[in-house]
Scaffold this motif. Structure first.
Motif, PDB file in Angstrom:
ATOM      1  N   ALA A 117      69.604  27.572  58.426  1.00 49.22           N
ATOM      2  CA  ALA A 117      69.442  26.183  58.006  1.00 49.22           C
ATOM      3  C   ALA A 117      69.345  25.266  59.228  1.00 49.22           C
ATOM      4  CB  ALA A 117      70.615  25.783  57.121  1.00 49.22           C
ATOM      5  N   ALA A 118      69.043  24.012  58.968  1.00 47.42           N
ATOM      6  CA  ALA A 118      68.898  23.029  60.040  1.00 47.42           C
ATOM      7  C   ALA A 118      70.167  22.902  60.880  1.00 47.42           C
ATOM      8  CB  ALA A 118      68.509  21.682  59.458  1.00 47.42           C
ATOM      9  N   ASP A 119      71.322  23.183  60.268  1.00 46.58           N
ATOM     10  CA  ASP A 119      72.595  23.087  61.012  1.00 46.58           C
ATOM     11  C   ASP A 119      72.841  24.306  61.896  1.00 46.58           C
ATOM     12  OD1 ASP A 119      73.296  25.051  59.178  1.00 46.58           O
ATOM     13  OD2 ASP A 119      74.786  23.815  58.138  1.00 46.58           O
ATOM     14  N   GLY A 120      71.915  25.288  61.875  1.00 47.08           N
ATOM     15  CA  GLY A 120      72.022  26.468  62.721  1.00 47.08           C
ATOM     16  C   GLY A 120      72.777  27.627  62.100  1.00 47.08           C
ATOM     17  N   LEU A 121      73.375  27.430  60.928  1.00 53.18           N
ATOM     18  CA  LEU A 121      74.113  28.507  60.274  1.00 53.18           C
ATOM     19  C   LEU A 121      73.181  29.374  59.443  1.00 53.18           C
ATOM     20  CD1 LEU A 121      77.239  26.476  59.113  1.00 53.18           C
ATOM     21  CD2 LEU A 121      77.060  28.036  61.059  1.00 53.18           C
ATOM     22  N   TRP A 122      73.444  30.681  59.439  1.00 55.65           N
ATOM     23  CA  TRP A 122      72.684  31.624  58.616  1.00 55.65           C
ATOM     24  C   TRP A 122      73.305  31.651  57.227  1.00 55.65           C
ATOM     25  CZ3 TRP A 122      68.166  33.809  59.988  1.00 55.65           C
ATOM     26  CH2 TRP A 122      67.806  33.708  61.336  1.00 55.65           C
ATOM     27  N   LYS A 123      72.455  31.530  56.216  1.00 49.58           N
ATOM     28  CA  LYS A 123      72.908  31.453  54.833  1.00 49.58           C
ATOM     29  C   LYS A 123      72.039  32.369  53.977  1.00 49.58           C
ATOM     30  CE  LYS A 123      74.023  26.695  55.828  1.00 49.58           C
ATOM     31  NZ  LYS A 123      73.962  25.307  55.418  1.00 49.58           N
ATOM     32  N   ILE A 124      72.539  32.738  52.822  1.00 52.24           N
ATOM     33  CA  ILE A 124      71.730  33.558  51.920  1.00 52.24           C
ATOM     34  C   ILE A 124      70.532  32.749  51.477  1.00 52.24           C
ATOM     35  CG2 ILE A 124      71.634  34.673  49.673  1.00 52.24           C
ATOM     36  CD1 ILE A 124      74.500  35.431  50.010  1.00 52.24           C
TER      37      ILE A 124
END
Length: 125
Positions: A117-124
């Motif tokens: 995501a834009a915040d740099g975190l990997w998400k499903i």
């Protein structure tokens, strides 16, 4: 779904990956695994390191497999990058997880897509 840091999830298998998501969302994953299938916090941290080696690599290492193991518990597995794509302007990686423990009657084999995501975190994804 966000995880600012390490969230212990010792009763879940593949969910070293869940370290990338909030504890409440990760708790739902426990139902995907056979009864008695567990990993220690150390197992999950070792698996997470393998996951991060793949998703952070540029260019995406399609077909690359990262192995992980914990000789102390006998837990081991692989994480394989299957594909890389972009969804809604987010880089996404489809990963295959294969996990085996001494307590499990059979290895777990699952595939998930993670997107950054834009915040740099990997998400499903």
């Amino acid at each position: 779904m966000r995880v600012p840091g390490f969230v212990p999830l010792a009763s879940m298998a593949i969910l070293a990956t869940a370290l990338l998501w909030p504890g409440t969302a990760a708790a739902q994953w426990r139902y995907l695994f056979p009864p008695g299938f567990t990993l220690t916090d150390e197992d999950m941290q070792t698996q997470l390191e393998a996951i991060l080696r793949l998703v952070r690599a540029e260019p995406p290492p399609i077909g690359q497999e990262e192995q992980w193991s914990n000789p102390g518990t006998g837990a081991r597995g692989t994480v394989t990058m299957l594909t890389a794509s972009e969804v809604r302007q987010m880089p996404c990686r489809r990963l295959r997880f294969q996990i085996d423990t001494r307590q499990a009657s059979a290895p777990v084999d699952m595939t998930f897509t993670l997107c950054r995501a834009a915040d740099g975190l990997w998400k499903i994804g």
